[in-house]
Motif scaffolding. Sequence first.
Motif, PDB file in Angstrom:
ATOM      1  N   ILE A  34      19.747  46.390  45.719  1.00  0.00           N
ATOM      2  CA  ILE A  34      19.172  45.053  45.785  1.00  0.00           C
ATOM      3  C   ILE A  34      18.282  44.860  44.557  1.00  0.00           C
ATOM      4  CG2 ILE A  34      17.953  43.377  47.216  1.00  0.00           C
ATOM      5  CD1 ILE A  34      20.258  44.557  48.688  1.00  0.00           C
ATOM      6  N   GLY A  35      18.412  43.719  43.950  1.00  0.00           N
ATOM      7  CA  GLY A  35      17.661  43.517  42.721  1.00  0.00           C
ATOM      8  C   GLY A  35      16.982  42.167  42.631  1.00  0.00           C
ATOM      9  N   TRP A  36      16.031  42.095  41.723  1.00  0.00           N
ATOM     10  CA  TRP A  36      15.366  40.848  41.379  1.00  0.00           C
ATOM     11  C   TRP A  36      15.755  40.463  39.957  1.00  0.00           C
ATOM     12  CZ3 TRP A  36      12.873  37.894  44.805  1.00  0.00           C
ATOM     13  CH2 TRP A  36      12.385  38.496  45.971  1.00  0.00           C
ATOM     14  N   PHE A  37      16.155  39.232  39.804  1.00  0.00           N
ATOM     15  CA  PHE A  37      16.483  38.684  38.500  1.00  0.00           C
ATOM     16  C   PHE A  37      15.635  37.432  38.305  1.00  0.00           C
ATOM     17  CE2 PHE A  37      20.253  41.129  37.306  1.00  0.00           C
ATOM     18  CZ  PHE A  37      20.530  41.749  38.514  1.00  0.00           C
ATOM     19  N   ARG A  45      19.322  34.829  31.949  1.00  0.00           N
ATOM     20  CA  ARG A  45      18.899  35.541  33.144  1.00  0.00           C
ATOM     21  C   ARG A  45      18.572  36.995  32.792  1.00  0.00           C
ATOM     22  NH1 ARG A  45      22.961  34.870  37.889  1.00  0.00           N
ATOM     23  NH2 ARG A  45      24.318  35.753  36.284  1.00  0.00           N
ATOM     24  N   GLU A  46      17.523  37.497  33.369  1.00  0.00           N
ATOM     25  CA  GLU A  46      17.047  38.845  33.061  1.00  0.00           C
ATOM     26  C   GLU A  46      16.938  39.674  34.332  1.00  0.00           C
ATOM     27  OE1 GLU A  46      13.059  40.990  31.107  1.00  0.00           O
ATOM     28  OE2 GLU A  46      12.982  38.911  31.785  1.00  0.00           O
ATOM     29  N   GLY A  47      17.438  40.880  34.290  1.00  0.00           N
ATOM     30  CA  GLY A  47      17.239  41.806  35.400  1.00  0.00           C
ATOM     31  C   GLY A  47      15.826  42.342  35.358  1.00  0.00           C
ATOM     32  N   VAL A  48      15.064  42.087  36.374  1.00  0.00           N
ATOM     33  CA  VAL A  48      13.657  42.470  36.412  1.00  0.00           C
ATOM     34  C   VAL A  48      13.472  43.852  37.017  1.00  0.00           C
ATOM     35  CG1 VAL A  48      11.389  41.880  37.337  1.00  0.00           C
ATOM     36  CG2 VAL A  48      12.944  40.062  36.570  1.00  0.00           C
ATOM     37  N   SER A  49      14.037  44.029  38.198  1.00  0.00           N
ATOM     38  CA  SER A  49      13.876  45.297  38.901  1.00  0.00           C
ATOM     39  C   SER A  49      14.928  45.393  39.979  1.00  0.00           C
ATOM     40  CB  SER A  49      12.479  45.380  39.528  1.00  0.00           C
ATOM     41  OG  SER A  49      12.293  46.629  40.166  1.00  0.00           O
ATOM     42  N   CYS A  50      15.344  46.605  40.290  1.00  0.00           N
ATOM     43  CA  CYS A  50      16.287  46.780  41.379  1.00  0.00           C
ATOM     44  C   CYS A  50      16.071  48.139  42.020  1.00  0.00           C
ATOM     45  CB  CYS A  50      17.728  46.607  40.923  1.00  0.00           C
ATOM     46  SG  CYS A  50      18.174  47.566  39.478  1.00  0.00           S
ATOM     47  N   ILE A  51      16.589  48.259  43.219  1.00  0.00           N
ATOM     48  CA  ILE A  51      16.412  49.485  43.990  1.00  0.00           C
ATOM     49  C   ILE A  51      17.702  49.804  44.720  1.00  0.00           C
ATOM     50  CG2 ILE A  51      15.459  48.211  45.978  1.00  0.00           C
ATOM     51  CD1 ILE A  51      13.635  50.660  46.470  1.00  0.00           C
ATOM     52  N   TYR A  60      13.282  49.245  36.310  1.00  0.00           N
ATOM     53  CA  TYR A  60      12.365  48.184  35.894  1.00  0.00           C
ATOM     54  C   TYR A  60      12.656  47.796  34.458  1.00  0.00           C
ATOM     55  CZ  TYR A  60       9.493  49.323  39.980  1.00  0.00           C
ATOM     56  OH  TYR A  60       9.043  49.536  41.262  1.00  0.00           O
ATOM     57  N   ALA A  61      12.659  46.526  34.190  1.00  0.00           N
ATOM     58  CA  ALA A  61      12.732  46.074  32.811  1.00  0.00           C
ATOM     59  C   ALA A  61      11.465  46.521  32.084  1.00  0.00           C
ATOM     60  CB  ALA A  61      12.856  44.555  32.759  1.00  0.00           C
ATOM     61  N   ASP A  62      11.597  46.820  30.805  1.00  0.00           N
ATOM     62  CA  ASP A  62      10.440  47.281  30.033  1.00  0.00           C
ATOM     63  C   ASP A  62       9.290  46.273  30.102  1.00  0.00           C
ATOM     64  OD1 ASP A  62      12.360  48.852  27.341  1.00  0.00           O
ATOM     65  OD2 ASP A  62      11.720  49.597  29.299  1.00  0.00           O
ATOM     66  N   SER A  63       9.638  45.009  30.172  1.00  0.00           N
ATOM     67  CA  SER A  63       8.621  43.956  30.149  1.00  0.00           C
ATOM     68  C   SER A  63       7.741  43.939  31.396  1.00  0.00           C
ATOM     69  CB  SER A  63       9.290  42.582  29.979  1.00  0.00           C
ATOM     70  OG  SER A  63      10.223  42.353  31.020  1.00  0.00           O
ATOM     71  N   ASP A 105      21.174  48.921  39.389  1.00  0.00           N
ATOM     72  CA  ASP A 105      21.872  48.433  38.204  1.00  0.00           C
ATOM     73  C   ASP A 105      21.225  47.138  37.741  1.00  0.00           C
ATOM     74  OD1 ASP A 105      25.419  48.341  37.404  1.00  0.00           O
ATOM     75  OD2 ASP A 105      23.728  47.505  36.300  1.00  0.00           O
ATOM     76  N   SER A 106      20.887  47.089  36.469  1.00  0.00           N
ATOM     77  CA  SER A 106      20.209  45.903  35.950  1.00  0.00           C
ATOM     78  C   SER A 106      21.177  44.807  35.514  1.00  0.00           C
ATOM     79  CB  SER A 106      19.328  46.285  34.767  1.00  0.00           C
ATOM     80  OG  SER A 106      20.119  46.796  33.711  1.00  0.00           O
ATOM     81  N   ALA A 107      22.462  45.090  35.533  1.00  0.00           N
ATOM     82  CA  ALA A 107      23.440  44.114  35.060  1.00  0.00           C
ATOM     83  C   ALA A 107      23.792  43.121  36.155  1.00  0.00           C
ATOM     84  CB  ALA A 107      24.701  44.826  34.582  1.00  0.00           C
ATOM     85  N   ALA A 108      23.621  41.854  35.851  1.00  0.00           N
ATOM     86  CA  ALA A 108      23.888  40.820  36.855  1.00  0.00           C
ATOM     87  C   ALA A 108      25.320  40.852  37.348  1.00  0.00           C
ATOM     88  CB  ALA A 108      23.559  39.448  36.266  1.00  0.00           C
TER      89      ALA A 108
END
Length: 124
Positions: A34-37, A45-51, A60-63, A105-108
Motif C-alpha cells: 500500500i502506498g501514498w502518492f 505524480r510522485e511516490g511518497v511512501s509505501c509499505i 520513502y522518497a528522499d524528499s 514499490d515506488s512506481a505508480a
Amino acid sequence: EVQLQASGGGLVQAGGSLRLSCAASGFTFDDYAIGWFRQAPGKEREGVSCISNSDGSTYYADSVKGRFTISSDNAKNMLYLQMDSLKPEDAAVYHCAASPNMAADSAAKAYTYWGQGTLVTVSS
C-alpha cells in the motif's frame, strides 16, 4: 468492490503536522503493498511512501525521509501517513493505492487500485 478512501488532509502552516488515513476494503489487505502518492498542480505524480503488508518493508522518497512515517493496521485495513515538519513543497493531493506485487514499490505502474485523494495545503 475495491475501495480506498483517503482522509486527513487540510491546511497547515509550514513546520506543522498532519496525519493522513486510508481506509481499504474489497481486497485482501495483507497480500498487498500500500502506498501514498502525491501530485501537485503542474507536477508529475510522485511516490511518497509505501509499505509491504507481507513483510513490513517500507520505502520513502528522499524528499520526505526523516519527516514522514508510514504505518498500517492490518486488523483494521487502514494505512496511515504521519507527516511532520511539513514544507510548502509538500502541498499536493495525496492518494493511497494498493499493489498486488506485495513488495514496497515506488512506481505508480505497480499499483492496481487507487483511491480519491485528500488535499494537503501548507502555508509558508
